[in-house]
Design a protein around this motif. Structure first.
Motif, mmCIF file in Angstrom:
data_model
loop_
_atom_site.group_PDB
_atom_site.id
_atom_site.type_symbol
_atom_site.label_atom_id
_atom_site.label_comp_id
_atom_site.label_asym_id
_atom_site.label_seq_id
_atom_site.Cartn_x
_atom_site.Cartn_y
_atom_site.Cartn_z
ATOM 1 N N UNK A 132 -6.819 -13.793 -5.121
ATOM 2 C CA UNK A 132 -5.468 -13.519 -4.642
ATOM 3 C C UNK A 132 -5.242 -12.017 -4.478
ATOM 4 N N UNK A 133 -5.720 -11.254 -5.469
ATOM 5 C CA UNK A 133 -5.523 -9.806 -5.400
ATOM 6 C C UNK A 133 -6.278 -9.211 -4.213
ATOM 7 N N UNK A 134 -7.491 -9.660 -3.976
ATOM 8 C CA UNK A 134 -8.249 -9.162 -2.822
ATOM 9 C C UNK A 134 -7.518 -9.469 -1.516
ATOM 10 N N UNK A 135 -6.930 -10.652 -1.440
ATOM 11 C CA UNK A 135 -6.211 -11.042 -0.228
ATOM 12 C C UNK A 135 -4.936 -10.221 -0.062
ATOM 13 N N UNK A 136 -4.181 -10.021 -1.150
ATOM 14 C CA UNK A 136 -2.941 -9.244 -1.089
ATOM 15 C C UNK A 136 -3.230 -7.801 -0.688
ATOM 16 N N UNK A 137 -4.265 -7.203 -1.266
ATOM 17 C CA UNK A 137 -4.643 -5.832 -0.901
ATOM 18 C C UNK A 137 -5.020 -5.775 0.579
ATOM 19 N N UNK A 138 -5.728 -6.790 1.060
ATOM 20 C CA UNK A 138 -6.075 -6.842 2.480
ATOM 21 C C UNK A 138 -4.857 -6.929 3.373
ATOM 22 N N UNK A 139 -3.844 -7.693 2.944
ATOM 23 C CA UNK A 139 -2.609 -7.804 3.741
ATOM 24 C C UNK A 139 -1.826 -6.487 3.733
ATOM 25 N N UNK A 140 -1.811 -5.771 2.615
ATOM 26 C CA UNK A 140 -1.155 -4.466 2.581
ATOM 27 C C UNK A 140 -1.835 -3.488 3.529
ATOM 28 N N UNK A 141 -3.159 -3.518 3.549
ATOM 29 C CA UNK A 141 -3.874 -2.645 4.480
ATOM 30 C C UNK A 141 -3.605 -3.042 5.923
ATOM 31 N N UNK A 142 -3.501 -4.342 6.164
ATOM 32 C CA UNK A 142 -3.192 -4.828 7.509
ATOM 33 C C UNK A 142 -1.809 -4.340 7.955
ATOM 34 N N UNK A 143 -0.846 -4.379 7.053
ATOM 35 C CA UNK A 143 0.499 -3.904 7.369
ATOM 36 C C UNK A 143 0.468 -2.419 7.713
ATOM 37 N N UNK A 144 -0.320 -1.647 6.976
ATOM 38 C CA UNK A 144 -0.435 -0.225 7.265
ATOM 39 C C UNK A 144 -1.145 0.051 8.578
ATOM 40 N N UNK A 145 -2.200 -0.705 8.868
ATOM 41 C CA UNK A 145 -3.010 -0.466 10.066
ATOM 42 C C UNK A 145 -2.369 -1.028 11.327
ATOM 43 N N UNK A 146 -1.940 -2.278 11.272
ATOM 44 C CA UNK A 146 -1.489 -2.977 12.471
ATOM 45 C C UNK A 146 0.012 -2.879 12.720
ATOM 46 N N UNK A 147 0.814 -2.854 11.667
ATOM 47 C CA UNK A 147 2.266 -2.821 11.843
ATOM 48 C C UNK A 147 2.854 -1.431 11.617
ATOM 49 N N UNK A 148 2.024 -0.484 11.219
ATOM 50 C CA UNK A 148 2.461 0.909 11.179
ATOM 51 C C UNK A 148 3.296 1.313 9.992
ATOM 52 N N UNK A 149 3.339 0.505 8.912
ATOM 53 C CA UNK A 149 4.070 0.889 7.695
ATOM 54 C C UNK A 149 3.042 1.522 6.755
ATOM 55 N N UNK A 150 2.827 2.816 6.900
ATOM 56 C CA UNK A 150 1.712 3.487 6.239
ATOM 57 C C UNK A 150 1.842 3.548 4.713
ATOM 58 N N UNK A 151 3.058 3.416 4.189
ATOM 59 C CA UNK A 151 3.211 3.445 2.736
ATOM 60 C C UNK A 151 2.471 2.282 2.087
ATOM 61 N N UNK A 152 2.247 1.218 2.841
ATOM 62 C CA UNK A 152 1.500 0.074 2.321
ATOM 63 C C UNK A 152 0.083 0.469 1.936
ATOM 64 N N UNK A 153 -0.483 1.485 2.597
ATOM 65 C CA UNK A 153 -1.828 1.945 2.250
ATOM 66 C C UNK A 153 -1.878 2.477 0.820
ATOM 67 N N UNK A 154 -0.881 3.280 0.461
ATOM 68 C CA UNK A 154 -0.851 3.839 -0.894
ATOM 69 C C UNK A 154 -0.684 2.726 -1.924
ATOM 70 N N UNK A 155 0.210 1.777 -1.650
ATOM 71 C CA UNK A 155 0.442 0.682 -2.591
ATOM 72 C C UNK A 155 -0.790 -0.205 -2.739
ATOM 73 N N UNK A 156 -1.606 -0.298 -1.697
ATOM 74 C CA UNK A 156 -2.804 -1.138 -1.785
ATOM 75 C C UNK A 156 -3.850 -0.547 -2.722
#
Length: 629
Positions: free
Chosen positions: A509-533
């Motif tokens: 679950x954690x691997x998947x959640x971290x992947x979704x946070x990175x996806x939000x930063x990369x694809x949807x442009x919310x870069x703060x998600x990168x730091x939280x991941x």
């Protein structure tokens, strides 16, 4: 104004342009077929007879008539014959039927035939960015609904001048958001322009705050909120603290505006927007909401269901701040144990209110299970679109965000209950307490529910619309609703960050959640998600360690007062080392403080993880802020 223009030719556009007789054969005239030209087809009969003539078009038509009249005597005889031949008519001046107004810019665009032979008009960068932001983040309530997000920006931007603080803050967010979603070749241009607009907005906000009236205006408060959103989108260095300072500034503006701001629709929307940001700021920083929860709830209800959710979250933030302070100050005495148990019962009572809210929610707020997913391709959880299990769908993003806010409140409340139980039962392992068993069960359920909502946010509403029973999504201010939206990622960042930090999350679950946070930063442009991941925070276990690190010695030992007395007595008999200026007691306290600081540093290092060098400073500061050590 619709006017009758006489009986014009009904020939195809190509024959009219070539000024030859058209046989009007459909679908393709024979004149175009003989000359190997593509026939553009025929206009609608209504459009042929009636034209929308504006005053500007009439002026252009008269001007063209004068020019044509001046040159008619010198026309060649062949042209005169062609003009007077049967079934033909002279080329008419360009009118409004031959032009289209671009929806993005006030520029006249040529007819489809002319667009085929000339380059398309380039849309300015600012216009593209504005349309992108409005279609991705501004959610307009449907008729009869109060559900919306940033909808107050639409009337405010119409009233504000082009050089206002709000316009510059809006431009900064728009350019930064679009810049994060375009190709690498254009990112630098967007980033530089966004930073320039952000700087202008900061300067104008600073000037506006010096004027008593302007400092309380709707436009200024909206501008400050947009500056905070800019920090989340760009995630520049010190982004977390800059976001917090903007939110604290917005809170002070709301306080100065008083209760009269709630009398207007725009004022109430801004107030609720600040309140939402205040909740996240308080929960992440461990501080109590400024002015208290009741101040933020009095007469400020736009939607009963969402207001009840925010009330629980505000009281949760108050309880967390109170518990964090208590853990660092009180000693283990019978009366203090009773006080900690009372805090535990408050957490349990708030959790019961959360559960009652979930059971009594209106029908239109209910979510549905769309389907079940069973596997992940090649076991690649970090890049999987869906985690094995349920996939839930909601009526709109706003409802889904309120649900996830309530679920994160339950995660936090159970972490507080476990911290209280750990303090009371110390040195017994807190994982043996009934509070921990209850927390594990409830938190696993909330984690599963949040994970099940993620596919809906990240594209399932766009890719699988045929599976939805209710297709009436809440409307964005412009653009198509059924596509990937930056707002969905913006709403998901906080609940996914909470899930990522839970003790009860499995490795998959954690691997998947971290992947979704990175996806939000990369694809949807919310870069703060990168730091939280990149955070490796574990709640409540790290908070329990933190409680023991920052506590006084009297908070850790049942006979603390005797222990301190014993140390003081023995310290008087100790001989200080050669060349040492402190007495033995001071030396011991120094060593204890060094050990305490080393423990804090180790805890923050674990929470920060092993992020990249570029983001390491930001990750370290965010982790330290979350743990407050």
């Amino acid at each position: 104004m619709m006017v009758y223009c006489g009986k014009p030719s009904r020939g195809c556009q190509m024959c009219r342009t070539r000024r030859i007789k058209c046989d009007e054969t459909k679908p393709t005239c024979k004149q175009c077929a003989k000359s190997n030209r593509q026939c553009p087809g025929y206009k609608d009969e209504f459009d042929i007879i009636f034209r929308n003539e504006t005053k500007a078009t009439e002026r252009r038509a008269k001007k063209a008539e004068k020019k044509r009249g001046a040159f008619e005597p010198s026309l060649p005889s062949t042209a005169v014959q062609r003009e007077g031949s049967a079934g033909q008519e002279p080329i008419s001046p360009v009118t409004s039927e031959d032009t289209l107004l671009s929806p993005f810019a006030k520029e006249v665009v040529k007819s489809p035939l002319e667009l085929a032979i000339i380059p398309a008009i380039e849309i300015p960068m600012d216009t593209k960015a504005s349309c992108h932001f409005v279609s991705n983040f501004i959610l307009i309530p449907q008729q009869g609904s109060t559900r919306g997000f940033l909808d107050y920006l639409v009337p405010l931007l119409k009233r504000e001048p082009n050089e206002s603080h709000l316009q510059h803050a809006f431009n900064a967010c728009s350019l930064a958001s679009l810049g994060n979603r375009v190709g690498p070749a254009q990112t630098v241009d967007f980033r530089e322009k966004a930073t320039y607009e952000y700087t202008l907005a900061l300067r104008r906000v600073s000037l506006a705050l010096q004027h008593p009236e302007e400092s309380k205006s709707d436009g200024l408060l909206a501008a400050v909120l947009m500056l905070g959103m800019f920090e989340n989108i760009t995630a520049q260095k010190m982004g977390d603290f800059a976001w917090g300072s903007h939110i604290e500034g917005a809170i002070q503006i709301v306080k100065a505006r008083g209760r009269k701001q709630l009398r207007t629709k725009t004022g109430l929307g801004l107030f609720i927007g600040v309140r939402t940001q205040l909740i996240i700021h308080s929960l992440t920083s461990g501080t109590a909401p400024m002015m208290g929860a009741d101040w933020w709830l009095h007469d400020a209800i736009k939607d009963e269901t969402s207001a009840a959710c925010q009330r629980i979250n505000l009281h949760t933030a108050e309880l967390r701040a109170e518990l964090t302070q208590v853990m660092t100050t009180i000693s283990r005495k019978p009366e203090n144990v009773a006080f900690i148990l009372s805090l535990l019962r408050r957490a349990q009572a708030l959790d019961a209110e959360c559960l009652a809210w979930m059971k009594s929610i209106p029908e239109q707020w209910q979510y549905k299970t769309l389907c079940w997913e069973d596997n992940v391709p090649r076991g690649d959880y970090a890049n999987a679109e869906v985690f094995p299990g349920r996939v839930d769908v909601y009526n709109d993003f706003w409802i889904a965000s309120v649900w996830n806010m309530m679920r994160t409140a339950r995660l936090i409340l159970h972490s507080l209950a476990v911290r209280c139980a750990a303090w009371v039962c110390s040195p017994v392992d807190f994982r043996t307490t009934p509070e921990y068993a209850t927390a594990a069960r409830v938190c696993e359920e909330m984690i599963t529910d949040i994970i099940a909502s993620v596919p809906y946010h990240l594209g399932w509403h766009a890719k699988r619309r045929h599976l939805f029973a209710n297709k009436d999504l809440s409307g964005f201010a412009c653009g198509e609703d059924d596509c990937m939206k930056g707002l969905a990622g913006y709403f998901l960042t906080w609940p996914l960050a909470c899930v990522n930090g839970q003790d009860y999350v499995t490795d998959r679950q954690r691997a998947w959640v971290v992947g979704r946070l990175r996806y939000i930063g990369d694809e949807l442009g919310i870069k703060y998600a990168h730091i939280l991941s990149q955070l490796h925070i574990r709640i409540p276990s790290m908070m329990i360690v933190r409680d023991s690190l920052v506590a006084q010695p009297s908070a850790n030992y049942p006979m603390a007062h005797n222990f301190v007395k014993m140390i003081s007595t023995s310290a008087r008999d100790m001989t200080p080392p050669r060349g040492y200026t402190m007495n033995a007691m001071q030396h011991r306290q120094t060593l204890q403080k060094e050990a305490q600081e080393a423990g804090k540093a180790e805890l923050v290092a674990k929470a920060s993880g092993a992020g990249g060098a570029e983001d390491a400073e930001d990750v370290h500061k965010v982790a330290k802020n979350w743990l407050k050590v």
